[in-house]
Design an enzyme around this catalytic site. Structure first.
Site, PDB file in Angstrom:
ATOM      1  N   HIS A 181      -2.772  -2.741  -2.935  1.00 33.08           N
ATOM      2  CA  HIS A 181      -3.790  -1.714  -2.666  1.00 33.08           C
ATOM      3  C   HIS A 181      -5.142  -2.400  -2.622  1.00 33.08           C
ATOM      4  O   HIS A 181      -5.686  -2.774  -3.662  1.00 33.08           O
ATOM      5  CB  HIS A 181      -3.696  -0.665  -3.793  1.00 33.08           C
ATOM      6  CG  HIS A 181      -4.674   0.447  -3.691  1.00 33.08           C
ATOM      7  ND1 HIS A 181      -4.866   1.361  -4.712  1.00 33.08           N
ATOM      8  CD2 HIS A 181      -5.510   0.822  -2.692  1.00 33.08           C
ATOM      9  CE1 HIS A 181      -5.789   2.239  -4.348  1.00 33.08           C
ATOM     10  NE2 HIS A 181      -6.206   1.929  -3.131  1.00 33.08           N
ATOM     11  N   MET A 234      -9.693  -5.308  -6.289  1.00 28.38           N
ATOM     12  CA  MET A 234     -11.040  -4.706  -6.309  1.00 28.38           C
ATOM     13  C   MET A 234     -12.093  -5.800  -6.205  1.00 28.38           C
ATOM     14  O   MET A 234     -11.925  -6.878  -6.780  1.00 28.38           O
ATOM     15  CB  MET A 234     -11.236  -3.931  -7.605  1.00 28.38           C
ATOM     16  CG  MET A 234     -10.161  -2.889  -7.868  1.00 28.38           C
ATOM     17  SD  MET A 234     -10.542  -1.921  -9.323  1.00 28.38           S
ATOM     18  CE  MET A 234      -9.057  -0.904  -9.430  1.00 28.38           C
ATOM     19  N   SER A 270       1.231   0.207 -11.809  1.00 21.25           N
ATOM     20  CA  SER A 270       0.011  -0.537 -11.471  1.00 21.25           C
ATOM     21  C   SER A 270      -0.221  -1.583 -12.541  1.00 21.25           C
ATOM     22  O   SER A 270      -0.465  -1.246 -13.715  1.00 21.25           O
ATOM     23  CB  SER A 270      -1.195   0.396 -11.403  1.00 21.25           C
ATOM     24  OG  SER A 270      -2.369  -0.390 -11.467  1.00 21.25           O
ATOM     25  N   MET A 327      -5.415   9.074  -3.333  1.00 19.22           N
ATOM     26  CA  MET A 327      -6.084   8.748  -4.594  1.00 19.22           C
ATOM     27  C   MET A 327      -6.347  10.053  -5.338  1.00 19.22           C
ATOM     28  O   MET A 327      -7.058  10.928  -4.843  1.00 19.22           O
ATOM     29  CB  MET A 327      -7.427   8.048  -4.345  1.00 19.22           C
ATOM     30  CG  MET A 327      -7.356   6.601  -3.883  1.00 19.22           C
ATOM     31  SD  MET A 327      -6.440   5.471  -4.938  1.00 19.22           S
ATOM     32  CE  MET A 327      -7.213   5.704  -6.525  1.00 19.22           C
ATOM     33  N   HIS A 374       2.777  -2.327  -7.981  1.00 19.44           N
ATOM     34  CA  HIS A 374       1.504  -1.914  -7.376  1.00 19.44           C
ATOM     35  C   HIS A 374       0.391  -2.834  -7.878  1.00 19.44           C
ATOM     36  O   HIS A 374       0.162  -2.954  -9.081  1.00 19.44           O
ATOM     37  CB  HIS A 374       1.224  -0.456  -7.753  1.00 19.44           C
ATOM     38  CG  HIS A 374       0.016   0.121  -7.087  1.00 19.44           C
ATOM     39  ND1 HIS A 374       0.059   0.673  -5.820  1.00 19.44           N
ATOM     40  CD2 HIS A 374      -1.269   0.250  -7.500  1.00 19.44           C
ATOM     41  CE1 HIS A 374      -1.153   1.124  -5.493  1.00 19.44           C
ATOM     42  NE2 HIS A 374      -1.982   0.871  -6.496  1.00 19.44           N
ATOM     43  N   ASP A 409      -1.812   8.099  -6.560  1.00 23.84           N
ATOM     44  CA  ASP A 409      -2.315   7.011  -7.421  1.00 23.84           C
ATOM     45  C   ASP A 409      -3.488   7.523  -8.252  1.00 23.84           C
ATOM     46  O   ASP A 409      -4.537   7.877  -7.708  1.00 23.84           O
ATOM     47  CB  ASP A 409      -2.750   5.854  -6.513  1.00 23.84           C
ATOM     48  CG  ASP A 409      -3.212   4.614  -7.278  1.00 23.84           C
ATOM     49  OD1 ASP A 409      -3.161   4.612  -8.514  1.00 23.84           O
ATOM     50  OD2 ASP A 409      -3.613   3.653  -6.597  1.00 23.84           O
ATOM     51  N   MET A 458      -8.890  -2.496  -2.345  1.00 21.99           N
ATOM     52  CA  MET A 458     -10.137  -1.731  -2.493  1.00 21.99           C
ATOM     53  C   MET A 458     -11.283  -2.712  -2.304  1.00 21.99           C
ATOM     54  O   MET A 458     -12.052  -3.002  -3.230  1.00 21.99           O
ATOM     55  CB  MET A 458     -10.166  -1.067  -3.880  1.00 21.99           C
ATOM     56  CG  MET A 458      -9.176   0.095  -3.976  1.00 21.99           C
ATOM     57  SD  MET A 458      -8.787   0.561  -5.674  1.00 21.99           S
ATOM     58  CE  MET A 458      -7.440  -0.575  -5.986  1.00 21.99           C
ATOM     59  N   ASP A 466      -3.586  -3.712  -7.672  1.00 25.51           N
ATOM     60  CA  ASP A 466      -4.902  -3.170  -7.338  1.00 25.51           C
ATOM     61  C   ASP A 466      -5.907  -4.295  -7.179  1.00 25.51           C
ATOM     62  O   ASP A 466      -6.236  -4.993  -8.144  1.00 25.51           O
ATOM     63  CB  ASP A 466      -5.354  -2.217  -8.450  1.00 25.51           C
ATOM     64  CG  ASP A 466      -4.588  -0.907  -8.409  1.00 25.51           C
ATOM     65  OD1 ASP A 466      -4.553  -0.284  -7.339  1.00 25.51           O
ATOM     66  OD2 ASP A 466      -4.015  -0.511  -9.448  1.00 25.51           O
TER      67      ASP A 466
HETATM   68  C1  DX5 Z   1      -7.451   2.923  -9.459  1.00 26.98           C
HETATM   69  C2  DX5 Z   1      -6.138   2.235  -9.109  1.00 26.98           C
HETATM   70  C3  DX5 Z   1      -4.942   2.807  -9.778  1.00 26.98           C
HETATM   71  C4  DX5 Z   1      -5.013   2.810 -11.280  1.00 26.98           C
HETATM   72  C5  DX5 Z   1      -4.031   3.789 -11.822  1.00 26.98           C
HETATM   73  O1  DX5 Z   1      -8.433   2.456  -8.608  1.00 26.98           O
HETATM   74  O2  DX5 Z   1      -5.903   2.322  -7.717  1.00 26.98           O
HETATM   75  O3  DX5 Z   1      -3.753   2.175  -9.326  1.00 26.98           O
HETATM   76  O4  DX5 Z   1      -4.796   1.560 -11.831  1.00 26.98           O
HETATM   77  O5  DX5 Z   1      -4.163   3.790 -13.213  1.00 26.98           O
HETATM   78  P1  DX5 Z   1      -3.677   5.014 -14.115  1.00 26.98           P
HETATM   79  O6  DX5 Z   1      -2.225   5.231 -13.801  1.00 26.98           O
HETATM   80  O7  DX5 Z   1      -3.944   4.533 -15.486  1.00 26.98           O
HETATM   81  O8  DX5 Z   1      -4.515   6.198 -13.701  1.00 26.98           O
HETATM   82 ZN    ZN Z   2      -3.964   1.581  -6.800  1.00 27.07          ZN
END
Ligand code: DX5
Ligand code: ZN
Length: 224
Positions: free
Chosen positions: A68, A39, A10, A139, A35, A181, A70, A37
């Site tokens: 991903h 947001m 990520s 998750m 990956h 994840d 969100m 993320d």
């Molecule tokens: C959280 C993200 C993850 C996160 C994982 O909302 O979807 O991908 O970045 O981070 P670590 O591996 O540090 O838990």
């Molecule tokens: Zn993620």
């Protein structure tokens, strides 16, 4: 059937001032997916990146971009992320009223479709749409931030999804990645794979130690 383990770093834990270099470094270090993320400060309490950044990163790696989302509503942005270079587009069922329609939208953009289940979202949500899916993401933390601790109850959800996906494939369905994840480190990686996961997202555990450590970090997550 459970596939060989793939590692999806990520980039949330990367150095955002050097994102292109960071993507090249994890690619060279042997990652399988990148990956990303996304947001929106509304669906989750954090804001990260948009389609322009995904497009800017695209020339830095030929590996699949596992995006991903969100964000809510999600439908108005699916095409933009597809055009920016996403290969897999993963959505949360709570991010729109009509999950099946959202998945059809992803498919119409020519991309692989994933559904992500928050810790409190039951696995039964994906059962009616398995035929539309290429990936299910469990998750194992509440979405929004890297560096949180793995929620142990996620393992039972992974086991249940492994049974569901294997039955789907045995009945002639297409294979579906089972991705986990949040809070993945060397220890939780072993537990998640034993439970049936075959794609591991790892932010903190990939990027810790800086670029010189990425290859060892990825190898360790893969199981040595
Ligand atoms: C959280 C993200 C993850 C996160 C994982 O909302 O979807 O991908 O970045 O981070 P670590 O591996 O540090 O838990
Ligand atoms: Zn993620």
């Amino acid at each position: 059937m459970q596939q060989p383990v793939r590692i999806a770093p990520s980039i949330l834990s990367a150095d955002f001032a050097r994102l292109g270099e960071e993507v090249r470094a994890i690619d060279a270090a042997g990652c399988d997916y990148v990956h990303i993320d996304v947001m929106d400060g509304h669906f989750v309490p954090n804001i990260t990146i948009g389609p322009q950044v995904v497009a800017a990163l695209r020339p830095h790696s030929a590996k699949p971009f596992d995006v991903h989302l969100m964000i809510a509503p999600v439908d108005p942005y699916v095409a933009a992320f597809a055009e920016a270079g996403a290969d897999i587009v993963t959505v949360h069922p709570e991010a729109g009223y009509h999950l099946h329609r959202t998945l059809q939208l992803v498919k119409a953009c020519g991309k692989k479709a994933g559904v992500s289940l928050n810790p409190a979202t039951p696995v039964s949500v994906v059962e009616p749409v398995l035929g539309e899916l290429d990936l299910v993401l469990v998750m194992s933390v509440n979405p929004g931030f890297g560096g949180q601790s793995f929620i142990p109850q996620s393992l039972e959800k992974i086991r249940a999804l492994r049974r569901m996906i294997d039955a789907h494939v045995a009945a002639g369905g297409r294979p579906i990645d089972l991705e986990v994840d949040g809070g993945i480190n060397r220890q939780t990686a072993v537990a998640a794979v034993q439970a049936g996961a075959d794609v591991l997202v790892a932010g903190t555990a990939t990027f810790q130690g800086g670029p010189a450590a990425y290859a060892d970090n990825i190898r360790a997550l893969r199981g040595g």
